[in-house]
Design a protein around this motif. Structure first.
Motif, short mmCIF file in Angstrom:
data_model
loop_
_atom_site.label_atom_id
_atom_site.label_comp_id
_atom_site.label_asym_id
_atom_site.label_seq_id
_atom_site.Cartn_x
_atom_site.Cartn_y
_atom_site.Cartn_z
N ARG A 363 0.83 -1.20 0.00
CA ARG A 363 0.00 0.00 0.00
C ARG A 363 0.86 1.26 0.00
NH1 ARG A 363 -4.26 -2.19 4.59
NH2 ARG A 363 -5.67 -3.29 3.16
N ARG A 364 1.94 1.23 0.75
CA ARG A 364 2.85 2.39 0.74
C ARG A 364 3.49 2.57 -0.63
NH1 ARG A 364 6.32 2.60 6.31
NH2 ARG A 364 4.60 2.38 7.78
N ARG A 365 3.92 1.46 -1.21
CA ARG A 365 4.52 1.53 -2.55
C ARG A 365 3.53 2.13 -3.53
NH1 ARG A 365 4.78 -2.63 -6.62
NH2 ARG A 365 2.56 -2.75 -6.07
N ASP A 366 2.28 1.70 -3.47
CA ASP A 366 1.26 2.20 -4.38
C ASP A 366 1.00 3.70 -4.16
OD1 ASP A 366 1.04 -0.33 -5.40
OD2 ASP A 366 -0.83 -0.81 -4.36
N SER A 367 0.96 4.13 -2.90
CA SER A 367 0.72 5.55 -2.63
C SER A 367 1.91 6.40 -3.07
CB SER A 367 0.40 5.78 -1.16
OG SER A 367 1.51 5.46 -0.33
N LEU A 368 3.12 5.85 -2.97
CA LEU A 368 4.30 6.56 -3.45
C LEU A 368 4.22 6.76 -4.96
CD1 LEU A 368 7.23 7.65 -3.30
CD2 LEU A 368 8.00 5.26 -3.41
N VAL A 369 3.90 5.71 -5.69
CA VAL A 369 3.80 5.79 -7.15
C VAL A 369 2.70 6.78 -7.56
CG1 VAL A 369 3.26 4.49 -9.24
CG2 VAL A 369 4.75 3.49 -7.50
N ALA A 370 1.56 6.73 -6.88
CA ALA A 370 0.45 7.64 -7.21
C ALA A 370 0.83 9.09 -6.92
CB ALA A 370 -0.79 7.25 -6.41
N ALA A 371 1.53 9.33 -5.81
CA ALA A 371 1.92 10.69 -5.48
C ALA A 371 2.92 11.24 -6.50
CB ALA A 371 2.54 10.73 -4.08
N LEU A 372 3.83 10.41 -6.96
CA LEU A 372 4.79 10.87 -7.97
C LEU A 372 4.08 11.23 -9.27
CD1 LEU A 372 7.70 8.29 -7.49
CD2 LEU A 372 7.62 10.64 -6.69
N ALA A 373 3.13 10.40 -9.67
CA ALA A 373 2.40 10.66 -10.91
C ALA A 373 1.62 11.97 -10.83
CB ALA A 373 1.45 9.51 -11.22
N ALA A 374 1.07 12.27 -9.65
CA ALA A 374 0.24 13.46 -9.51
C ALA A 374 1.04 14.72 -9.22
CB ALA A 374 -0.78 13.24 -8.39
N ARG A 375 2.15 14.59 -8.48
CA ARG A 375 2.82 15.77 -7.96
C ARG A 375 4.25 15.95 -8.46
NH1 ARG A 375 1.63 15.02 -1.66
NH2 ARG A 375 2.87 16.95 -1.53
N ALA A 376 4.84 14.91 -9.03
CA ALA A 376 6.22 15.01 -9.53
C ALA A 376 6.36 14.17 -10.79
CB ALA A 376 7.22 14.57 -8.45
N PRO A 377 5.67 14.54 -11.86
CA PRO A 377 5.64 13.70 -13.06
C PRO A 377 6.99 13.56 -13.77
CG PRO A 377 4.56 15.82 -13.46
CD PRO A 377 4.82 15.74 -11.99
N LEU A 378 7.98 14.39 -13.41
CA LEU A 378 9.30 14.26 -14.02
C LEU A 378 10.11 13.12 -13.41
CD1 LEU A 378 10.42 18.02 -14.22
CD2 LEU A 378 9.37 16.62 -16.01
N VAL A 379 9.61 12.55 -12.33
CA VAL A 379 10.33 11.51 -11.59
C VAL A 379 9.64 10.18 -11.79
CG1 VAL A 379 11.09 10.78 -9.30
CG2 VAL A 379 11.06 13.22 -9.89
N HIS A 380 10.41 9.14 -12.05
CA HIS A 380 9.85 7.81 -12.34
C HIS A 380 10.41 6.79 -11.35
CE1 HIS A 380 8.32 9.48 -16.09
NE2 HIS A 380 9.52 9.96 -16.32
N ALA A 381 9.52 6.01 -10.75
CA ALA A 381 9.91 4.98 -9.79
C ALA A 381 10.20 3.67 -10.51
CB ALA A 381 8.80 4.78 -8.76
N THR A 382 11.32 3.05 -10.18
CA THR A 382 11.70 1.77 -10.78
C THR A 382 12.08 0.79 -9.66
OG1 THR A 382 14.03 2.41 -11.01
CG2 THR A 382 12.57 2.90 -12.86
N GLY A 383 12.17 -0.48 -10.03
CA GLY A 383 12.54 -1.50 -9.06
C GLY A 383 11.49 -1.71 -7.99
N ILE A 384 10.22 -1.55 -8.33
CA ILE A 384 9.16 -1.50 -7.32
C ILE A 384 8.33 -2.78 -7.25
CG2 ILE A 384 8.97 0.99 -7.36
CD1 ILE A 384 6.57 0.69 -9.22
N ALA A 385 8.71 -3.82 -7.97
CA ALA A 385 7.92 -5.05 -7.94
C ALA A 385 8.16 -5.85 -6.66
CB ALA A 385 8.23 -5.92 -9.15
N ALA A 386 9.14 -5.43 -5.88
CA ALA A 386 9.50 -6.18 -4.68
C ALA A 386 10.25 -5.26 -3.73
CB ALA A 386 10.38 -7.38 -5.06
#
Length: 458
Positions: A363-386
């Protein structure tokens, strides 16, 4: 209050212009922490705008954490560490003082440690323990824990082990130090490592008298190649730290096959093997070659590093050497904690805790990804499957400035540069390594807000 405050609101809308001007005055250090701001009535009169507009701008910045407002004390600039050059001995971006928010990778949510279940397991284990369990005992560790681990690791991680080949140690660093000493006794001088990793591990190997040589890295993970002449290699094949990719299946098989043909030894760091979210679990490399791989695991991520409990699953040819060195070197783990962990595993409490933690971290991982998409679209999260961390890819050339901006927010976070081996030939990347497992639940939202404020904006 009628104190003077020079502001030049600009941009679309009076309220937004005032809010942006105040935020920049605080961010840039022109308004120091603790500074009391003019009353909304006074500032409105000075700027020739409506009092409600000032009050709303103040309210927005209080919500963002830049200002504080208390009855009787007025509106003040929130306390935070004033930026200054870090001392040369400190890692980049870190300064003395405890940060308000912690996203440093490598630690779980300590507030969620299962205290009640652990206490129950400790009572049961102590009540059932024979008197001789409190003596010096087997240098490999208590048989109860080694037996419990053999069953759990076989079931959950695909490790091929029996209790006689497991050695309990005081965490990963203790186990790595022990193995480094054994390798030096065997005449090894060089050990291959991954281009990205932990400097504390490299330093431990150096203190054991071993030179570390980094292996190339690409989108399929580490490229073992010919191990650059080394007869041993330290790797994180299930979830490369920190880049987050699993070692490609072809490379896994090739690495074990090469070790089998040449007699090389693979040290497998399975540091977060329990936490998989969007894919099937990647089994331990050790399952492909139990006589070529030393499997290294700990309770540091699944429970807490303060337990100081780790384990080595050894090739049969290493058991005698490691046990003898451990007997003479004073390496040991507390018997009561070993017995408690054994009871915790066999009772099913460990599995229940891991499943609950996996859901919370996802859930934290998901909220991190959602926050980046909404508030910091220049930043991309990787390595998040585990795992318990993510790599946030930044625009080129921005890593150092983002780490400084994070420090402004009272946020402890690592830049990727600190995890790059000094001799690595891999091209540097600008990124943050964000440990989203670290903050307690009540602090997660505030920590995520601080992170987004520090990231580059469009």
């Amino acid at each position: 209050m009628g104190v003077d405050l020079h502001l030049e609101p600009a941009g679309p809308g009076v309220r937004r212009g005032l809010t942006d001007a105040l935020r920049e005055a605080v961010r840039g250090g022109r308004l120091a922490p603790g500074t009391r701001l003019p009353s909304s009535r006074s500032l409105a009169a000075d700027l020739g705008i409506a009092r409600n507009t000032v009050a709303e701008a103040y309210g927005d910045l209080v919500a963002e954490g830049w200002l504080t407002a208390r009855q009787g004390s007025g509106t003040r600039v929130a306390e935070r560490t004033v930026p200054r050059a870090a001392p040369e001995s400190a890692p980049a971006g870190q300064r003395p003082g405890r940060p308000a928010h912690d996203l440093v990778p490598g630690t779980p949510d300590l507030a969620s440690f299962p205290r009640a279940e652990w206490l129950k397991a400790a009572r049961r284990a102590l009540a059932a323990a024979p008197s001789d369990a409190l003596g010096y005992g087997d240098a490999r560790g208590r048989t109860e824990l080694r037996t419990a681990l053999a069953g759990y690791l076989s079931r959950a991680r695909g490790v091929r082990a029996d209790p006689d080949r497991i050695v309990i140690c005081s965490g990963f660093s203790d186990g790595l130090t022990l193995l480094g000493a054994v390798l030096r006794q065997r005449g090894l001088r060089t050990l291959a490592v991954e281009s990205y990793g932990l400097d504390v591990h490299w330093n431990l190997l150096h203190r054991s008298g071993l030179r570390t040589v980094p292996l190339p890295f690409d989108g399929l993970g580490t490229r073992p190649g010919d191990l650059r002449g080394a007869r041993a290699v330290l790797m994180t094949p299930a979830h490369q730290f920190p880049m987050g990719v699993p070692l490609h299946p072809d490379r896994r098989a090739a690495l074990v096959d090469r070790a089998r043909r040449t007699g090389a030894l693979i040290l497998e760091d399975d540091y977060d093997g329990e936490f998989r979210y969007d894919r099937q679990p990647v089994g331990a490399l050790q399952g492909l070659g139990p006589e070529q791989v030393v499997y290294m695991g700990t309770a540091s991520k699944s429970l807490a590093p303060g337990l100081r409990l780790g384990w080595l699953v050894l090739p049969r040819a290493l058991v005698t050497e490691v046990t003898a060195l451990k007997s003479g070197g004073g390496w040991s783990s507390g018997v009561l904690d070993q017995l408690t962990l054994a009871e915790f595993i066999t009772s099913g409490a460990y599995d229940r805790h891991v499943r609950a933690a996996r859901l919370r971290y996802r859930r934290r991982r998901d909220s991190l990804v959602a926050a980046l998409a909404a508030r910091a679209p220049l930043v991309h999260a990787t390595g998040i499957a585990a795992g318990l961390h993510a790599v946030l890819r930044l625009p080129p050339g921005t890593e150092a400035s983002v780490v400084r901006a994070a420090a402004w927010q009272g946020l402890a976070v690592h830049g990727l540069a600190r995890h790059r081996h000094p001799d690595a030939g891999t091209d540097p990347l600008d990124a943050l390594v964000v440990g989203y497992g670290t903050p307690p639940d009540h602090a997660w939202t505030g920590t995520l807000d601080a992170l987004c404020r520090a990231l580059p904006q469009p």
